[in-house]
Motif scaffolding. Structure first.
Motif, short mmCIF file in Angstrom:
data_model
loop_
_atom_site.label_atom_id
_atom_site.label_comp_id
_atom_site.label_asym_id
_atom_site.label_seq_id
_atom_site.Cartn_x
_atom_site.Cartn_y
_atom_site.Cartn_z
N ALA A 705 -3.33 7.07 -2.38
CA ALA A 705 -3.52 5.70 -2.89
C ALA A 705 -4.71 5.66 -3.84
O ALA A 705 -4.64 5.02 -4.90
CB ALA A 705 -3.73 4.74 -1.71
N GLU A 706 -5.78 6.36 -3.49
CA GLU A 706 -6.94 6.39 -4.40
C GLU A 706 -6.55 6.99 -5.74
O GLU A 706 -6.94 6.50 -6.80
CB GLU A 706 -8.07 7.24 -3.79
N GLU A 707 -5.76 8.06 -5.68
CA GLU A 707 -5.36 8.72 -6.93
C GLU A 707 -4.34 7.89 -7.71
O GLU A 707 -4.28 7.96 -8.93
CB GLU A 707 -4.81 10.13 -6.63
N MET A 708 -3.51 7.13 -6.98
CA MET A 708 -2.55 6.26 -7.68
C MET A 708 -3.31 5.21 -8.48
O MET A 708 -2.90 4.85 -9.59
CB MET A 708 -1.60 5.58 -6.69
N ALA A 709 -4.40 4.73 -7.91
CA ALA A 709 -5.21 3.73 -8.62
C ALA A 709 -5.80 4.33 -9.89
O ALA A 709 -5.80 3.70 -10.95
CB ALA A 709 -6.31 3.21 -7.70
N LYS A 710 -6.26 5.58 -9.78
CA LYS A 710 -6.81 6.24 -10.98
C LYS A 710 -5.70 6.51 -11.99
O LYS A 710 -5.90 6.37 -13.20
CB LYS A 710 -7.48 7.56 -10.59
N ALA A 711 -4.55 6.92 -11.49
CA ALA A 711 -3.43 7.22 -12.40
C ALA A 711 -3.00 5.96 -13.16
O ALA A 711 -2.56 6.04 -14.30
CB ALA A 711 -2.25 7.80 -11.62
N ALA A 712 -3.14 4.81 -12.52
CA ALA A 712 -2.74 3.57 -13.18
C ALA A 712 -3.61 3.31 -14.41
O ALA A 712 -3.17 2.65 -15.35
CB ALA A 712 -2.84 2.41 -12.20
N ILE A 713 -4.83 3.83 -14.38
CA ILE A 713 -5.70 3.69 -15.56
C ILE A 713 -5.36 4.77 -16.58
O ILE A 713 -5.23 4.51 -17.77
CB ILE A 713 -7.18 3.83 -15.13
N ARG A 714 -5.16 5.98 -16.06
CA ARG A 714 -4.87 7.11 -16.94
C ARG A 714 -3.51 6.96 -17.63
O ARG A 714 -3.34 7.27 -18.79
CB ARG A 714 -4.85 8.36 -16.05
N ILE A 715 -2.54 6.46 -16.88
CA ILE A 715 -1.18 6.32 -17.39
C ILE A 715 -0.79 4.84 -17.20
O ILE A 715 -0.21 4.48 -16.18
CB ILE A 715 -0.19 7.22 -16.59
N PRO A 716 -1.12 3.99 -18.16
CA PRO A 716 -0.87 2.56 -17.96
C PRO A 716 0.61 2.28 -17.71
O PRO A 716 1.49 2.96 -18.24
CB PRO A 716 -1.32 1.93 -19.28
N LYS A 717 0.84 1.29 -16.90
CA LYS A 717 2.21 0.99 -16.50
C LYS A 717 2.83 -0.03 -17.45
O LYS A 717 2.16 -0.95 -17.91
CB LYS A 717 2.21 0.43 -15.09
N ALA A 718 4.11 0.16 -17.74
CA ALA A 718 4.82 -0.81 -18.59
C ALA A 718 5.07 -2.08 -17.77
O ALA A 718 5.17 -2.02 -16.55
CB ALA A 718 6.13 -0.20 -19.03
N PRO A 719 5.17 -3.24 -18.45
CA PRO A 719 5.45 -4.48 -17.72
C PRO A 719 6.78 -4.38 -16.98
O PRO A 719 7.68 -3.67 -17.42
CB PRO A 719 5.54 -5.53 -18.83
N ILE A 720 6.88 -5.07 -15.84
CA ILE A 720 8.14 -4.98 -15.08
C ILE A 720 8.81 -6.34 -15.03
O ILE A 720 8.17 -7.37 -15.20
CB ILE A 720 7.92 -4.44 -13.65
N ASP A 721 10.12 -6.32 -14.80
CA ASP A 721 10.87 -7.58 -14.72
C ASP A 721 10.77 -8.14 -13.31
O ASP A 721 10.32 -7.48 -12.37
CB ASP A 721 12.33 -7.35 -15.12
N SER A 722 11.20 -9.39 -13.15
CA SER A 722 11.02 -10.07 -11.88
C SER A 722 11.84 -9.42 -10.77
O SER A 722 11.42 -9.37 -9.62
CB SER A 722 11.38 -11.54 -12.00
#
Lengths: 848, 384
Positions: A705-722
């Motif tokens: 989970a800690e690394e997922m948080a870092k990855a979210a900065i390193r690899i920005p996520k595309a917007p998602i649909d509802s």
């Protein structure tokens, strides 16, 4: 407070007129009843208690508003129905199962008290709509008494509930091997009988069955009846399947009127769902739905799940204290609606008035593997459905997006394309002929000169000033590096019997010039691109170019400008070779074109297929099967990159030191984040072996989970649909019931953890939702591989690494990359070397 | 070949080596579909030899292509590269002296990797792998450079005048053929220069910082053979036995230099290309000065002494004397001063560039004594 007292507070609600309670009174009584129900389920359902406690709630929590009660999404009942029990197993009388139109059925455990409340609630509402007078019911369903030992599930329960008001019930459907069939003579006879008798009747059935199996055939045969005044049509079950077939409410009501003589105002749609069976929402005289005294509706934002103001659309959540045997007091549905009015409506009914607008947008199907869990549509059926879609363009409308002359798509490839503004391809075979003729220009170049050209273009893609910059996080960097000359040469050598020189003419096989081999281009490669990973198509196209084929690409409906943007880089590109020759990008483009046609344009699809010497298709199962079903030229080659799933395994040896744990978690986070997990090679489940010296599987989930948080900065996520947001939220809630959840504050990433490793792979959710499962012996996870599994990321050492790969490969898995590299495109891919399939092998001399 | 990160002694070589009179016939078994034979212009002008070569090579389609004259540059390679791009061979055969072999290796690189940027591939071992298109045969016609067993190909950077090597074990030929009958017509001065280059390979590398006991044994044998055979071939170029012996000695010395790397003499010699000094001549002239400056340190002196004693000489002084004597025999004493008209005075203005180039040369890293600009100046001064 005793159970007896609890039930009395709740049960009193069902004795009140459903639509006669002033708002404040209703609120006071319903809130009290909901609190009682909450306390009951908190005290008696461990999973629900766990879920509430994770949200900081205690047994005696006081909720100030309906929206504050913790809700469960309907999906929670699909996976965890058996866990959602608030009474002892011995008290369960019935297990209701939904009809599973959306895949996995919901399971609801019903005890005697719940069943009793269901009957009372139904009777109270139905009586309000139909009056208390009992009348004959013509039921367009199977007689529950003849439905066999398994019964009809929730459908049967609903039918029985409605029939409480029937003076007599006649059934006209039969369950056969091929599905439901209408006993038409009996139905016609009954209609004639009651039309003549003058007594009002009630025609009752499920919306879809009633229309498709009864009314539509009547109209097709030109038959119509006039049932006596006061007769009604009551239908339940929802509109989804009918809307899919293009039948909306107005047409439904009009056809009922024509076939049965029942006016539209007497055609009443009852809304309800299995997870709160017994609570039903008929059309009020104004056509709106109205929450009765024992239920309330809350509308939530489909992305944030916060309540929205009246008048704003959102997901519908329903609250009722009715369920006693399972914690269904607050259920978030997949349906979208809007609150129109509170208090007394123009129809005189009291209660919150709302309108149902349809089903929530489903999670966008982008991942190849997403289709795995869906019901497979037969190509013909898919085609028929597509042809009925009014949004699609008319057939045989091929548009040119890109060719050697120009890029016809917008310069900014993120801008939506106006297809009508693109040049029309009048003659697809002529275009193919043009490409094949231009292909001959490539014969002038050595293989390595073509590779050098592609490498030069690839460097431009990733340059700091590249207009393709927005795709950097979607694999552009990798694509650019993969298309560099050394990498392409390695791929070519590996793919072509160890030497790409076979592309440049005959050369000895096994060192003897008495037998020579040559790799000959096949001719025209038709590509069907997928929309899930926008750059994917280029990986195959580059290989097809190296093998000197002409290429005709059918773009996906999404990201359709991306490939033209990549190809545009070749235009005007000139590379001087050490031999003094000038290599021209335009020569590669002359043999390449990108087209688009609507997915219902079967004629063009068939033509593209028949023109191909190689058919290459990426995509989900439906797309792939559609391509496979197209007519093809004899001897043409197929390269199919179809729907696959992937997972990851981590052995205890990789959890031996803090450094190893960190590295492993970082790699796992990268693999789970790249392409937002929509690639075939993206993992959805990570099996973590118990016994790691530094951390156990749960500890690893925490580190992940800690690394997922870092990855979210390193690899920005595309917007998602509802729809995707709802799916993510639902997955989180399910695990809050049974396991552990680590999550971002929004929907960026989610780590789920449970101890159910023995149960195998978790259902993929996509959008960076990764499930960690503990397992005693990681080698056992090799048995979760099957022919639908493409990649297993391996964090194992020594002989166990070999043994795992051997076992999993025998079960069908194809790749075992290192962590952090799972989604790197590779050769072989899906078990084959694409470049090898782009050529014909020609022999000269021998054989020996 | 193993990819090692550790500096362990290893022995790399051409895949197969055929040695002896008429060994060119081994190429009958080449089984090529298309072979491009890159050949020195002087051999190409020899009809008899050319006919022999054409007959000896087993290929369905064979084309002879003239190598550029002199030491190759990227510019002079272009016609060869164009010929390769046109014929698309699966075998490349290089026949000629060290420059021809190096030119053919470079043409091979650009045939397989036309996008290759010199700055990138000139970094040691940065060259991507070869052989997806063609394999390589080296047939030396001089005895000295050892290019047939070398992992390097040297070219002249025409913008700076410096010699630059591309180093990769992928450049080792698949096949090497040492046939003394192909060395006919090589002038004595060229025989001398090449032979002294081979001697420098053996002697300089023997005291290299890169230890390799296997190669040391070969260096001892090579030194002994060269000191004996080189005067014979110089005096009588038609003595085929002596020529074969020199080819074998040069092969041994080539192996040594490829495993151990020579020292400061070669580092400075690589810089003298700007004065159009043939490589072998420069190496021969710089060998004794490099021994003299290195032996001021005990470790190097012990190395030279050991080499001397292994070949039957008293000590390092005797070794130097033998080399001086050989050079005198070969009329090589004053050649360097002759080629660089003006001698040291001519070199002084270019000294900064020579120092810079030499210090970047890998040979300086192998030299047993730490190399600094002053040491380079001293070697140059002693040579000129």
């Amino acid at each position: 407070m005793s159970v007896e007292a609890q039930t009395s507070v709740i049960d009193e609600l069902f004795s009140l007129p459903p639509y006669g309670l002033p708002e404040e009174q209703k609120r006071a009584r319903l809130m009290e009843a909901l609190h009682e129900a909450y306390r009951h389920h908190f005290a008696h359902c461990p999973a629900y208690r766990r879920y509430c406690e994770r949200r900081g709630l205690s047994l005696d929590h006081a909720f100030a508003d309906y929206a504050e009660f913790p809700y469960l999404p309907v999906q929670a009942f699909k996976e965890n129905g058996e866990l959602l029990a608030s009474v002892d197993a011995s008290e369960i009388k019935t297990r209701l199962q939904s009809s599973a139109t959306s895949g996995v059925p919901s399971t609801v455990l019903v005890d005697k008290l719940t069943a009793k409340r269901q009957v009372r609630a139904l009777a109270s509402v139905i009586g309000e709509v139909l009056g208390q007078r009992r009348r004959p019911f013509l039921v367009l369903d199977v007689d529950p008494r003849q439905a066999g030992p398994t019964g009809l599930g929730a459908r049967g329960a609903a039918v029985r509930g409605f029939l409480n008001l029937a003076r007599e019930a006649r059934y006209f459907m039969q369950q056969g091997a091929g599905g439901l069939t209408l006993d038409e003579p009996a139905f016609l006879a009954a209609l004639e009988e009651f039309s003549a008798a003058g007594e009002p009747v009630c025609v009752f059935g499920f919306t879809f069955v009633l229309y498709i199996n009864a009314v539509k055939p009547l109209l097709e045969q030109g038959k119509s009846f006039k049932l006596p005044p006061g007769s009604q049509v009551i239908h339940i079950g929802g509109w989804k399947k009918l809307v899919d077939q293009g039948v909306a409410r107005d047409r439904f009501n009009a056809d009922m009127h024509q076939a049965l003589g029942v006016p539209p105002e007497s055609v009443v749609d009852f809304y309800g769902f299995t997870e709160q069976m017994g609570v039903t929402y008929p059309d009020s005289p104004t056509g709106l739905k109205c929450a009765p005294a024992f239920a309330e509706v809350v509308v939530r934002d489909p992305t944030t799940f916060e309540p929205v103001p009246d008048g704003q659309e959102g997901l519908l959540e329903f609250l009722t204290p009715l369920p006693h045997s399972y914690p269904g007091l607050a259920v978030l549905t997949d349906d979208v609606g809007v609150v129109v009015q509170r208090g007394t409506g123009p129809d005189g009914w009291q209660g919150t008035h709302f309108r149902i607008l349809g089903r929530a947008k489903k999670a966008e199907v982008r991942g190849c593997g997403d289709i795995m869990s869906e019901k497979v549509a037969r190509p013909r059926a898919a085609r028929a459905a597509a042809q009925q879609s009014t949004e699609d363009a008319p057939p045989s409308d091929v548009r040119l997006l890109f060719d050697g002359q120009a890029n016809y798509t917008p310069r900014n490839f993120l801008t939506p394309i106006d297809l009508k503004a693109l040049p029309q391809v009048e003659d697809l075979p002529a275009l193919a002929d043009r490409l094949k003729a231009a292909r001959a220009r490539l014969d002038y170049y050595t293989t390595d000169e073509i590779i050098a050209l592609i490498g030069a273009a690839a460097r431009r893609w990733a340059a700091p000033d590249s207009p393709l910059g927005p795709l950097r996080q979607q694999g552009l960097q990798f694509l650019s590096s993969w298309c560099q000359a050394p990498s392409m040469r390695n791929t070519a050598d590996r793919s072509l019997r160890g030497a790409r020189g076979f592309l440049d003419g005959f050369r000895p096989e096994d060192g003897s010039n008495r037998r020579l081999l040559m790799a000959q281009p096949r001719g025209l490669v038709s590509h069907w691109l997928a929309g899930n990973v926008p750059l994917l198509g280029m990986l195959a196209l580059a290989q097809s170019m190296v093998t000197r084929n002409a290429n005709l690409l059918k773009a996906a409906s999404t990201f359709s400008s991306v490939l033209p943007a990549l190809l545009e880089t070749f235009r005007g590109l000139e590379v001087a070779s050490p031999s003094g020759r000038v290599l021209r990008g335009d020569d590669l483009l002359a043999a390449t074109a990108v087209i688009y046609y609507p997915r219902d344009d079967y004629e063009s699809a068939a033509e593209l297929s028949q023109l191909a010497d190689v058919r290459l298709a990426w995509g989900g199962r439906e797309a792939i099967e559609s391509v496979l079903a197209l007519p093809r030229r004899y001897g043409s080659e197929d390269i199919i990159f179809g729907p696959k799933l992937s997972f990851m395994v981590i052995g205890r040896e990789r959890l031996a030191t803090p450094r190893l744990v960190k590295r492993t978690a970082r790699g796992a986070a990268t693999d789970s984040s790249v392409f937002d997990q929509y690639a075939c090679a993206s993992p959805h489940t990570i099996f973590v072996e118990r016994g790691g010296a530094e951390c156990d599987p749960r500890g690893f989930a925490e580190r992940l989970a800690e690394e997922m948080a870092k990855a979210a900065i390193r690899i920005p996520k595309a917007p998602i649909d509802s729809g995707t947001a709802a799916k993510v939220e639902s997955a989180r809630i399910r695990y809050e019931l049974t396991g552990d959840v680590w999550r971002s504050s929004g929907t960026e990433w989610t780590v789920l953890y449970d101890e159910l490793g023995v149960r195998g792979l978790a259902e993929p959710c996509y959008s960076r939702v990764i499930t960690v499962r503990a397992i005693d012996d990681v080698l056992a996870a090799a048995d979760f591989a099957h022919h639908g599994i493409q990649t297993v990321g391996l964090a194992l050492d020594g002989p166990r690494r070999l043994e795992f790969a051997r076992r999993a490969a025998a079960n069908g898995a194809e790749r075992f990359p290192d962590l952090g590299r799972m989604t790197f495109f590779d050769s072989p891919w899906d078990g084959l070397f694409p470049m090898e399939r782009f050529v014909r092998w020609v022999s000269l001399g021998g054989p020996f | 070949m193993l990819r090692l990160r550790l500096p362990l002694p290893r022995f790399v070589s051409a895949g197969e080596i055929f040695v002896g009179r008429g060994s060119l016939a081994a190429l009958k078994s080449l089984e090529a579909a298309r072979a491009t034979v890159i050949i020195s212009p002087s051999i190409l002008a020899n009809a008899e030899l050319t006919a022999r070569i054409e007959k000896a090579i087993g290929a369905v389609d064979m084309r002879l292509v003239a190598a550029p004259r002199g030491e190759p540059s990227l510019e002079s390679l272009q016609p060869v590269a164009a010929a390769l791009a046109e014929q698309r061979p699966d075998w490349i055969v290089a026949i000629g002296g060290g420059s021809v072999l190096d030119a053919a290796k470079l043409a091979w690189v650009f045939y397989e990797q036309p996008e290759a940027e010199v700055e990138r591939i000139a970094r040691p071992f940065a060259l991507p792998k070869l052989r997806g298109k063609a394999r390589f045969v080296a047939v030396p016609t001089t005895a000295g450079t050892g290019s047939e067993v070398s992992s390097a190909a040297v070219f002249t950077d025409t913008t700076t005048g410096r010699k630059r090597p591309i180093v990769s074990h992928d450049l080792l030929p698949d096949v090497a053929v040492l046939d003394p009958t192909l060395t006919v017509g090589v002038p004595p001065a060229a025989i001398a220069a090449a032979g002294l280059d081979a001697l420098a390979h053996a002697v300089e590398s023997y005291v290299s910082n890169f230890a390799n006991p296997l190669a040391d044994a070969l260096a001892e044998k090579a030194t002994e053979m060269i000191l004996a055979a080189l005067p014979r071939t110089f005096r009588d170029p038609d003595d085929l036995d002596a020529r074969l012996e020199m080819m074998e000695a040069a092969l041994l010395a080539g192996w040594v230099q490829n495993q151990k790397v020579p020292g400061i003499g070669h580092a400075v010699a690589h810089q003298l290309g700007r004065f159009h000094v043939p490589h072998g001549l420069a190496c021969g002239a710089l060998l004794v000065p490099s021994i003299e400056v290195n032996q001021m340190e005990d470790k190097a002196r012990a190395g030279y002494r050991r080499l001397a004693q292994k070949i039957g000489l008293a000590d390092e002084r005797a070794l130097v004397a033998s080399i001086d004597e050989l050079r005198a025999t070969l009329d090589a004493d004053d050649r360097l001063r002759t080629v660089i008209e003006g001698g040291l005075d001519r070199v002084v203005p270019e000294r900064a560039a020579i120092r810079e180039g030499a210090l970047e040369d890998i040979c300086c890293r192998a030299n047993p004594r730490r190399v600094d600009p002053a040491l380079i100046d001293e070697v140059l001064q002693r040579a000129l």
